[in-house]
Enzyme design. Structure first.
Site, PDB file in Angstrom:
ATOM      1  N   CYS A   1       0.885  -1.313  -0.006  1.00  0.00           N
ATOM      2  CA  CYS A   1      -0.017   0.016  -0.138  1.00  0.00           C
ATOM      3  C   CYS A   1       0.841   1.245   0.034  1.00  0.00           C
ATOM      4  O   CYS A   1       0.560   2.528  -0.308  1.00  0.00           O
ATOM      5  CB  CYS A   1      -0.956  -0.086   1.199  1.00  0.00           C
ATOM      6  SG  CYS A   1      -2.250  -1.394   1.366  1.00  0.00           S
TER       7      CYS A   1
ATOM      8  N   HIS B   1      -3.312   7.272   1.927  1.00  0.00           N
ATOM      9  CA  HIS B   1      -3.682   5.758   1.630  1.00  0.00           C
ATOM     10  C   HIS B   1      -5.222   5.601   2.185  1.00  0.00           C
ATOM     11  O   HIS B   1      -5.282   5.695   3.303  1.00  0.00           O
ATOM     12  CB  HIS B   1      -2.664   4.736   1.897  1.00  0.00           C
ATOM     13  CG  HIS B   1      -3.131   3.478   1.904  1.00  0.00           C
ATOM     14  ND1 HIS B   1      -3.715   2.957   0.679  1.00  0.00           N
ATOM     15  CD2 HIS B   1      -3.331   2.325   2.756  1.00  0.00           C
ATOM     16  CE1 HIS B   1      -3.860   1.742   0.656  1.00  0.00           C
ATOM     17  NE2 HIS B   1      -3.828   1.281   2.107  1.00  0.00           N
TER      18      HIS B   1
ATOM     19  N   ASN C   1     -10.046  -0.202   0.105  1.00  0.00           N
ATOM     20  CA  ASN C   1      -8.707  -0.156  -0.107  1.00  0.00           C
ATOM     21  C   ASN C   1      -8.359  -0.812  -1.396  1.00  0.00           C
ATOM     22  O   ASN C   1      -8.458  -2.204  -1.436  1.00  0.00           O
ATOM     23  CB  ASN C   1      -8.176  -0.845   1.344  1.00  0.00           C
ATOM     24  CG  ASN C   1      -6.639  -1.084   1.475  1.00  0.00           C
ATOM     25  OD1 ASN C   1      -5.959  -0.689   0.266  1.00  0.00           O
ATOM     26  ND2 ASN C   1      -6.151  -1.324   2.501  1.00  0.00           N
TER      27      ASN C   1
END
Length: 334
Positions: A118, A259, A289
């Protein structure tokens, strides 16, 4: 750190994004696991996510995002010197960047994959900048793309509610004025077990005395509480260090672009840095996500909606498996 030769600056001149066609909302998820829209939304802020079909891939959505970014920057694929694909879910373990290069028709570009989960887009942005600052390349395409649905256990309520698929891309160009103001990158392998997409070997004896391990990657596992604690502690720290290196203060920040992991994390980081909620970019309600795609996907939406304007100062921070985390301070446009 910030090391560059005089006169070799960076500008981010184009953005693009793409997501799969299929949408799975929280009500649909409740047919797979014991959950509800209220339960998921209250704990994560996520309402739905996009999921790739068997005919869609990292390469297809990354190529779409790249084409939009190239067009916004008024370039052609043949102008590209380098393509970096930040991904943890390549279509081919040997890498997918070259497939994207071929799909774009960017024959002059070098292409390679970069894996930092990520944090991949932030790590990729800093990596791309070094090629420009040394004078090696002029035009670079950076893509963050992941198809995490391939690796989710859809019976595990702790993880299947979180992840979605998507791609985002930016163009970095050599520029007289340097718009990449500062960065800070970190890794801590002692916490690797908190978030994994691990290979599980199965012993196979080839001949007497020679045994190898052939197996498969296992679905994503995560210790959500540990990842949350890590993020709300480490992300504000790394942002403050990046701002220090950029000679900027929190008051100079126009947009906080984190993020897109969990709305609680976004809110907690904003609170610790005293950044108003209206400066915090969030689109995870629509996409969940999307790992390395989340930052450039959210960036592109804000640019195309006219919210982010040329000269705006953006702090972007990625964090995730590894564990890895980092922050970069940049201004949009030339």
């Amino acid at each position: 750190m910030n090391v560059k030769q005089p006169g070799l600056g960076i500008a981010i001149t184009g953005s693009g994004s793409a997501t799969p066609l299929a949408t799975l909302d929280n009500e649909g998820l409740s047919q797979l696991v014991e959950t509800s829209d209220d339960w998921i939304a209250s704990r994560t802020g996520i309402r739905q996510r996009r999921l790739a079909s068997p005919n869609e891939s990292v390469t297809t959505i990354a190529t779409q995002a790249a084409q939009s970014a190239i067009a916004m920057a008024n370039l052609s694929p043949m102008d590209l010197d380098l393509i970096i694909l930040a991904t943890s879910t390549a279509d081919d373990l040997f890498g997918s960047a070259s497939q994207i290069q071929n799909a774009l028709g960017a024959q002059k570009a070098v292409a390679f994959d970069l894996t930092a989960a990520c944090s991949g887009f932030v790590f990729g942005l800093v990596t791309a900048a070094q090629f420009i600052r040394t004078g090696a390349y002029q035009n670079i395409l950076l893509i963050g793309a992941d198809v995490l649905s391939r690796w989710v256990d859809w019976t595990d309520r702790r993880t299947c509610i979180l992840f979605g698929d998507g791609a985002g891309a930016v163009i970095l160009q050599a520029n007289e004025h340097d718009r990449l103001l500062g960065f800070e990158l970190r890794s801590d392998g002692t916490q690797n077990q908190c978030l994994n997409l691990a290979y599980q070997p199965q012993p196979q004896e080839l001949v007497d005395g020679v045994t190898i391990g052939q197996g498969n990657f296992q679905p994503i596992t995560m210790n959500g509480q540990e990842v949350y604690r890590f993020a709300v502690r480490r992300v504000p720290e790394v942002i403050e260090k990046a701002l220090f290196r950029a000679n900027r203060s929190v008051e100079d920040v126009d947009w906080l672009l984190l993020h897109q992991a969990n709305q609680r994390i976004l809110d907690a980081v904003g609170d610790r840095l005293n950044i108003p909620y209206d400066k915090i970019i969030s689109n995870l309600a629509k996409y969940g996500n999307t790992s390395a795609a989340s930052i450039p996907l959210a960036l592109d939406e804000e640019v195309r909606q006219g919210k982010i304007q040329p000269g705006d100062t953006i702090v972007a921070s990625g964090f995730g498996a590894g564990l890895t985390w980092g922050a970069v301070v940049f201004q949009w446009g030339r």
